[in-house]
Design a protein around this motif. Structure first.
Motif, mmCIF file in Angstrom:
data_model
loop_
_atom_site.group_PDB
_atom_site.id
_atom_site.type_symbol
_atom_site.label_atom_id
_atom_site.label_comp_id
_atom_site.label_asym_id
_atom_site.label_seq_id
_atom_site.Cartn_x
_atom_site.Cartn_y
_atom_site.Cartn_z
ATOM 1 N N GLU A 187 0.990 -1.011 -0.139
ATOM 2 C CA GLU A 187 -0.114 0.259 0.227
ATOM 3 C C GLU A 187 1.202 1.112 -0.155
ATOM 4 O O GLU A 187 0.551 2.340 -0.799
ATOM 5 N N SER A 188 1.501 1.020 1.028
ATOM 6 C CA SER A 188 2.431 2.402 1.078
ATOM 7 C C SER A 188 3.342 2.518 -0.764
ATOM 8 O O SER A 188 3.441 3.104 -0.980
ATOM 9 N N TYR A 189 4.482 1.524 -0.961
ATOM 10 C CA TYR A 189 4.140 1.830 -2.586
ATOM 11 C C TYR A 189 3.417 1.606 -3.591
ATOM 12 O O TYR A 189 3.717 3.054 -4.445
ATOM 13 N N GLU A 190 2.421 1.641 -3.631
ATOM 14 C CA GLU A 190 1.686 2.057 -4.343
ATOM 15 C C GLU A 190 0.746 3.224 -4.142
ATOM 16 O O GLU A 190 0.719 4.137 -5.023
ATOM 17 N N LYS A 191 0.644 3.942 -2.986
ATOM 18 C CA LYS A 191 0.797 5.451 -2.456
ATOM 19 C C LYS A 191 2.045 6.022 -3.517
ATOM 20 O O LYS A 191 1.665 7.471 -3.770
ATOM 21 N N GLU A 192 2.765 5.924 -3.100
ATOM 22 C CA GLU A 192 4.209 6.669 -3.563
ATOM 23 C C GLU A 192 3.786 6.752 -4.735
ATOM 24 O O GLU A 192 4.605 7.480 -5.548
ATOM 25 N N HIS A 193 3.931 5.138 -5.511
ATOM 26 C CA HIS A 193 3.798 5.319 -7.272
ATOM 27 C C HIS A 193 3.227 6.345 -7.495
ATOM 28 O O HIS A 193 3.005 6.989 -8.607
ATOM 29 N N ARG A 194 1.840 5.995 -6.985
ATOM 30 C CA ARG A 194 0.418 7.310 -7.603
ATOM 31 C C ARG A 194 0.886 8.852 -6.940
ATOM 32 O O ARG A 194 0.920 9.017 -8.293
ATOM 33 N N GLN A 195 1.561 8.611 -6.963
ATOM 34 C CA GLN A 195 2.002 10.371 -5.986
ATOM 35 C C GLN A 195 3.295 10.670 -7.271
ATOM 36 O O GLN A 195 3.334 11.614 -8.069
ATOM 37 N N ASP A 196 4.218 9.730 -7.502
ATOM 38 C CA ASP A 196 5.355 10.002 -8.446
ATOM 39 C C ASP A 196 4.433 10.063 -9.672
ATOM 40 O O ASP A 196 4.806 10.923 -10.519
ATOM 41 N N ARG A 197 3.412 8.843 -9.904
ATOM 42 C CA ARG A 197 2.808 8.704 -11.346
ATOM 43 C C ARG A 197 2.005 10.483 -11.168
ATOM 44 O O ARG A 197 2.288 10.951 -12.703
ATOM 45 N N ASP A 198 1.490 11.054 -10.847
ATOM 46 C CA ASP A 198 0.994 12.220 -10.751
ATOM 47 C C ASP A 198 1.341 13.457 -10.412
ATOM 48 O O ASP A 198 0.927 14.279 -11.386
ATOM 49 N N GLN A 199 2.520 13.471 -9.823
ATOM 50 C CA GLN A 199 3.145 14.612 -10.765
ATOM 51 C C GLN A 199 3.924 14.477 -11.697
ATOM 52 O O GLN A 199 4.389 15.473 -12.175
ATOM 53 N N THR A 200 4.299 13.272 -12.111
ATOM 54 C CA THR A 200 5.346 13.117 -13.409
ATOM 55 C C THR A 200 4.258 13.391 -14.231
ATOM 56 O O THR A 200 4.414 14.297 -15.181
ATOM 57 N N ASN A 201 2.949 12.973 -14.277
ATOM 58 C CA ASN A 201 1.463 13.903 -15.573
ATOM 59 C C ASN A 201 1.710 14.968 -15.165
ATOM 60 O O ASN A 201 1.425 15.378 -16.459
ATOM 61 N N LEU A 202 1.389 15.803 -13.677
ATOM 62 C CA LEU A 202 1.567 17.125 -14.215
ATOM 63 C C LEU A 202 3.100 17.851 -14.856
ATOM 64 O O LEU A 202 2.502 18.994 -15.827
ATOM 65 N N MET A 203 4.172 17.553 -14.565
ATOM 66 C CA MET A 203 5.573 17.509 -14.912
ATOM 67 C C MET A 203 5.793 18.014 -16.235
ATOM 68 O O MET A 203 5.713 18.565 -17.157
ATOM 69 N N MET A 204 4.416 16.771 -16.839
ATOM 70 C CA MET A 204 4.616 16.299 -18.616
ATOM 71 C C MET A 204 3.094 17.812 -19.285
ATOM 72 O O MET A 204 3.591 17.993 -20.743
ATOM 73 N N SER A 205 2.704 17.932 -17.919
ATOM 74 C CA SER A 205 1.101 18.277 -18.901
ATOM 75 C C SER A 205 1.597 20.018 -19.154
ATOM 76 O O SER A 205 2.056 20.671 -19.929
ATOM 77 N N ARG A 206 2.738 20.111 -17.888
ATOM 78 C CA ARG A 206 3.694 21.650 -18.317
ATOM 79 C C ARG A 206 4.076 21.529 -18.951
ATOM 80 O O ARG A 206 4.224 22.165 -19.410
ATOM 81 N N TYR A 207 5.228 20.777 -19.696
ATOM 82 C CA TYR A 207 5.862 20.270 -20.288
ATOM 83 C C TYR A 207 5.109 21.012 -21.204
ATOM 84 O O TYR A 207 5.413 20.972 -22.527
ATOM 85 N N ARG A 208 3.809 19.538 -21.681
ATOM 86 C CA ARG A 208 3.627 19.874 -23.230
ATOM 87 C C ARG A 208 3.170 21.526 -23.232
ATOM 88 O O ARG A 208 2.817 22.484 -24.653
ATOM 89 N N GLU A 209 2.628 22.079 -22.406
ATOM 90 C CA GLU A 209 1.867 23.662 -22.694
ATOM 91 C C GLU A 209 3.016 24.405 -22.681
ATOM 92 O O GLU A 209 2.917 25.866 -23.706
#
Length: 138
Positions: A49-71
């Motif tokens: 559960e801890s790994y999944e939570k961290e993985h989800r946070q990393d994925r969300d942060q990466t998605n946010l970073m990629m959307s900013r990069y696209r913009e």
């Protein structure tokens, strides 16, 4: 293993014998192992559960970073498109300026030609009757 009293162990040995005592020890050892397995499974579940939570946070942060990069890339692309448009407008303005310059040069040349004709006409003024009489004409 839960503690067994010595009298209990003696009764078990007398009733069941040594194999009965081994069976009881094995039974309590299995209970201990079951508890350890449950604890291990709980620890693994918490870790997962801890790994999944961290993985989800990393994925969300990466998605946010990629959307900013696209913009950012989209804004850079629009800047390049605007620059292309400006260059096109600049080329059109230079063409118009060249055309205007050639027209001004033709007007200046025409004015210079007219001024030279006017200077010649002033020098050879035979239109005025007084000038004609001074020059020896009629």
């Amino acid at each position: 293993m839960e503690s067994l009293s010595l009298p209990f162990v003696q009764i078990v040995i007398q009733l069941l014998g040594l194999p009965g005592l081994i069976f009881i020890i094995w039974h309590f050892d299995n209970k201990r192992l079951d508890k350890q397995r449950e604890q291990y499974a709980d620890e693994q579940r918490l870790l997962r559960e801890s790994y999944e939570k961290e993985h989800r946070q990393d994925r969300d942060q990466t998605n946010l970073m990629m959307s900013r990069y696209r913009e950012d890339i989209a804004s850079i692309k629009s800047l390049y498109n605007n620059n292309v448009h400006l260059i096109g407008d600049y080329d059109k303005a230079v063409d118009r300026l060249e055309k205007l310059t050639s027209e001004v040069m033709s007007v200046v040349a025409l004015n210079a030609q007219t001024n030279s004709h006017l200077a010649d006409a002033i020098k050879n003024n035979t239109f005025c009757p007084q000038v004609r009489t001074l020059m020896g004409g009629k």
